[in-house]
Design a protein around this motif. Structure first.
Motif, mmCIF file in Angstrom:
data_model
loop_
_atom_site.group_PDB
_atom_site.id
_atom_site.type_symbol
_atom_site.label_atom_id
_atom_site.label_comp_id
_atom_site.label_asym_id
_atom_site.label_seq_id
_atom_site.Cartn_x
_atom_site.Cartn_y
_atom_site.Cartn_z
ATOM 1 N N GLY A 1 0.797 -1.217 0.000
ATOM 2 C CA GLY A 1 0.000 0.000 0.000
ATOM 3 C C GLY A 1 0.831 1.268 0.000
ATOM 4 O O GLY A 1 0.405 2.285 0.550
ATOM 5 N N LEU A 2 2.004 1.220 -0.619
ATOM 6 C CA LEU A 2 2.909 2.373 -0.636
ATOM 7 C C LEU A 2 3.010 2.926 -2.052
ATOM 8 O O LEU A 2 3.252 2.184 -3.002
ATOM 9 C CB LEU A 2 4.301 1.957 -0.139
ATOM 10 C CG LEU A 2 4.360 1.383 1.284
ATOM 11 C CD1 LEU A 2 5.770 0.910 1.589
ATOM 12 C CD2 LEU A 2 3.911 2.421 2.299
ATOM 13 N N SER A 3 2.840 4.230 -2.179
ATOM 14 C CA SER A 3 2.943 4.875 -3.492
ATOM 15 C C SER A 3 4.136 5.825 -3.575
ATOM 16 O O SER A 3 4.695 6.031 -4.646
ATOM 17 C CB SER A 3 1.654 5.643 -3.808
ATOM 18 O OG SER A 3 1.399 6.612 -2.808
ATOM 19 N N SER A 4 4.486 6.431 -2.449
ATOM 20 C CA SER A 4 5.633 7.336 -2.383
ATOM 21 C C SER A 4 6.469 6.926 -1.182
ATOM 22 O O SER A 4 6.051 7.113 -0.041
ATOM 23 C CB SER A 4 5.158 8.789 -2.251
ATOM 24 O OG SER A 4 6.256 9.660 -2.048
ATOM 25 N N VAL A 5 7.659 6.360 -1.436
ATOM 26 C CA VAL A 5 8.407 5.759 -0.332
ATOM 27 C C VAL A 5 9.910 5.952 -0.515
ATOM 28 O O VAL A 5 10.439 5.858 -1.621
ATOM 29 C CB VAL A 5 8.080 4.244 -0.211
ATOM 30 C CG1 VAL A 5 8.357 3.511 -1.518
ATOM 31 C CG2 VAL A 5 8.821 3.599 0.930
ATOM 32 N N LEU A 6 10.562 6.255 0.591
ATOM 33 C CA LEU A 6 12.026 6.288 0.677
ATOM 34 C C LEU A 6 12.463 5.090 1.496
ATOM 35 O O LEU A 6 11.990 4.896 2.623
ATOM 36 C CB LEU A 6 12.498 7.586 1.339
ATOM 37 C CG LEU A 6 13.984 7.660 1.718
ATOM 38 C CD1 LEU A 6 14.854 7.669 0.474
ATOM 39 C CD2 LEU A 6 14.268 8.886 2.582
ATOM 40 N N PRO B 1 9.113 6.318 -10.287
ATOM 41 C CA PRO B 1 9.238 7.770 -10.090
ATOM 42 C C PRO B 1 9.119 8.213 -8.641
ATOM 43 O O PRO B 1 9.720 9.211 -8.258
ATOM 44 C CB PRO B 1 8.099 8.341 -10.946
ATOM 45 C CG PRO B 1 7.108 7.227 -11.055
ATOM 46 C CD PRO B 1 7.899 5.960 -11.054
ATOM 47 N N ASN B 2 8.355 7.503 -7.819
ATOM 48 C CA ASN B 2 8.123 7.933 -6.442
ATOM 49 C C ASN B 2 8.775 7.001 -5.432
ATOM 50 O O ASN B 2 8.297 6.860 -4.304
ATOM 51 C CB ASN B 2 6.617 8.029 -6.170
ATOM 52 C CG ASN B 2 5.956 9.102 -7.006
ATOM 53 O OD1 ASN B 2 6.510 10.182 -7.186
ATOM 54 N ND2 ASN B 2 4.794 8.797 -7.552
ATOM 55 N N VAL B 3 9.866 6.356 -5.849
ATOM 56 C CA VAL B 3 10.588 5.426 -4.977
ATOM 57 C C VAL B 3 12.073 5.759 -5.028
ATOM 58 O O VAL B 3 12.627 5.998 -6.102
ATOM 59 C CB VAL B 3 10.363 3.957 -5.407
ATOM 60 C CG1 VAL B 3 11.245 3.014 -4.587
ATOM 61 C CG2 VAL B 3 8.898 3.570 -5.246
ATOM 62 N N LEU B 4 12.695 5.808 -3.868
ATOM 63 C CA LEU B 4 14.140 6.028 -3.783
ATOM 64 C C LEU B 4 14.712 5.067 -2.762
ATOM 65 O O LEU B 4 14.218 4.991 -1.633
ATOM 66 C CB LEU B 4 14.453 7.478 -3.395
ATOM 67 C CG LEU B 4 15.936 7.838 -3.242
ATOM 68 C CD1 LEU B 4 16.658 7.669 -4.581
ATOM 69 C CD2 LEU B 4 16.108 9.247 -2.715
ATOM 70 N N LEU C 1 13.932 12.917 2.974
ATOM 71 C CA LEU C 1 13.163 12.525 4.151
ATOM 72 C C LEU C 1 11.879 13.349 4.263
ATOM 73 O O LEU C 1 10.827 12.830 4.641
ATOM 74 C CB LEU C 1 14.005 12.699 5.411
ATOM 75 C CG LEU C 1 15.162 11.725 5.606
ATOM 76 C CD1 LEU C 1 15.999 12.129 6.809
ATOM 77 C CD2 LEU C 1 14.653 10.300 5.779
ATOM 78 N N VAL C 2 11.961 14.621 3.942
ATOM 79 C CA VAL C 2 10.790 15.484 4.025
ATOM 80 C C VAL C 2 9.842 15.233 2.849
ATOM 81 O O VAL C 2 8.618 15.305 2.992
ATOM 82 C CB VAL C 2 11.228 16.963 4.060
ATOM 83 C CG1 VAL C 2 10.028 17.884 3.981
ATOM 84 C CG2 VAL C 2 12.028 17.250 5.324
ATOM 85 N N HIS C 3 10.407 14.911 1.682
ATOM 86 C CA HIS C 3 9.617 14.825 0.449
ATOM 87 C C HIS C 3 8.718 13.586 0.393
ATOM 88 O O HIS C 3 7.531 13.692 0.063
ATOM 89 C CB HIS C 3 10.557 14.833 -0.754
ATOM 90 C CG HIS C 3 9.876 14.569 -2.064
ATOM 91 N ND1 HIS C 3 9.050 15.483 -2.666
ATOM 92 C CD2 HIS C 3 9.884 13.474 -2.875
ATOM 93 C CE1 HIS C 3 8.586 14.976 -3.800
ATOM 94 N NE2 HIS C 3 9.076 13.763 -3.935
ATOM 95 N N TYR C 4 9.257 12.417 0.698
ATOM 96 C CA TYR C 4 8.496 11.185 0.500
ATOM 97 C C TYR C 4 7.476 10.986 1.622
ATOM 98 O O TYR C 4 7.718 11.329 2.785
ATOM 99 C CB TYR C 4 9.444 9.984 0.426
ATOM 100 C CG TYR C 4 10.242 9.954 -0.857
ATOM 101 C CD1 TYR C 4 9.723 9.379 -2.006
ATOM 102 C CD2 TYR C 4 11.505 10.529 -0.929
ATOM 103 C CE1 TYR C 4 10.444 9.362 -3.195
ATOM 104 C CE2 TYR C 4 12.237 10.523 -2.105
ATOM 105 C CZ TYR C 4 11.691 9.932 -3.238
ATOM 106 O OH TYR C 4 12.407 9.928 -4.410
ATOM 107 N N LYS C 5 6.327 10.415 1.248
ATOM 108 C CA LYS C 5 5.234 10.255 2.203
ATOM 109 C C LYS C 5 5.540 9.189 3.253
ATOM 110 O O LYS C 5 5.078 9.278 4.383
ATOM 111 C CB LYS C 5 3.946 9.892 1.460
ATOM 112 C CG LYS C 5 3.435 11.001 0.550
ATOM 113 C CD LYS C 5 2.143 10.596 -0.138
ATOM 114 C CE LYS C 5 1.628 11.710 -1.044
ATOM 115 N NZ LYS C 5 0.381 11.311 -1.750
ATOM 116 N N LYS C 6 6.315 8.168 2.885
ATOM 117 C CA LYS C 6 6.617 7.073 3.806
ATOM 118 C C LYS C 6 8.110 6.772 3.748
ATOM 119 O O LYS C 6 8.711 6.800 2.677
ATOM 120 C CB LYS C 6 5.818 5.820 3.428
ATOM 121 C CG LYS C 6 5.819 4.730 4.472
ATOM 122 C CD LYS C 6 4.909 5.065 5.646
ATOM 123 C CE LYS C 6 4.780 3.894 6.615
ATOM 124 N NZ LYS C 6 3.855 4.198 7.737
#
Length: 206
Positions: free
Chosen positions: A147-152, A170-173, A185-190
């Motif tokens: 259930g993760l769409s934007s994750v570091l 695009p939304n994974v690092l 750390l600030v940018h990604y939702k999780k």
């Protein structure tokens, strides 16, 4: 301080004890802002350039005679007062935008960010994160199941399979602890941290 330990389905399996020195700091908004701005400034490149009055294309002919016209005196068209003239203080490619942040301030700022993420529920721990082959589809399916769409993801070691599988999302690092930066750390939702990476973060920011 305890964080949620997630399984491969993104469900909370148990609680994981983490050091308070990194994950239970007080929120320091001014310090976090300074650390993030300094990080962005230090990543900035001075690639812009402008021309001064000696470098613009111009004629050295006097536009009109000195006296008798009723207009202001003018020597040449390269004057900064003229349209198409040179800049008085032009930007240069060697311009330095760097800002200095003391190591103690940086460590405190990073710990404050981790602590705030934990309080907001945006920080969790996983046992490990690995893929069998360098397939983006496989890793994307794993994050979708959680259930993760934007994750570091902060891993103790990023192998080739994980690196190649994640770089087209695009939304994974996926990074190692030493490459974790305040902006990400600030940018990604999780933010997911592996068990082994917790110890490294403790050594770096405690």
């Amino acid at each position: 301080m305890q964080l949620e330990l997630l399984n491969e389905q993104g469900q909370v399996a148990s609680q994981f004890e983490v050091p308070d020195t990194v994950f239970a700091r007080d929120y320091n908004e001014a310090l976090i802002h300074q650390v993030v701005v300094a990080f962005q400034a230090n990543a900035r490149q001075g690639t812009r350039a402008q021309l001064d009055r000696a470098e613009v294309k111009h004629s050295t002919k006097k536009p009109w005679r000195q006296k008798g016209t009723g207009r202001a005196r003018a020597g040449m068209t390269s004057s900064p007062l003229w349209r198409g003239g040179g800049r008085i203080f032009p930007n240069r490619p060697d311009e330095n935008f760097a800002q200095k942040i003391n190591k103690k301030m940086y460590r405190a700022g990073m710990a404050s960010i981790f602590s705030q993420l934990a309080r907001e529920g945006r920080l969790a721990v996983v046992d490990s994160l690995a893929v069998d082959s360098p397939k983006t589809k496989q890793l994307a399916a794993k994050f979708k199941a959680m259930g993760l769409s934007s994750v570091l993801v902060i891993c103790d070691v990023v192998d080739d399979n994980l690196l190649l599988a994640s770089r087209n999302l695009p939304n994974v690092l996926v990074v190692e602890p030493r490459y974790a930066d305040p902006l990400s750390l600030v940018h990604y939702k999780k933010v997911l941290i592996t068990r082994s990476a917790i110890e490294q973060l403790k050594e770096m920011f405690a």
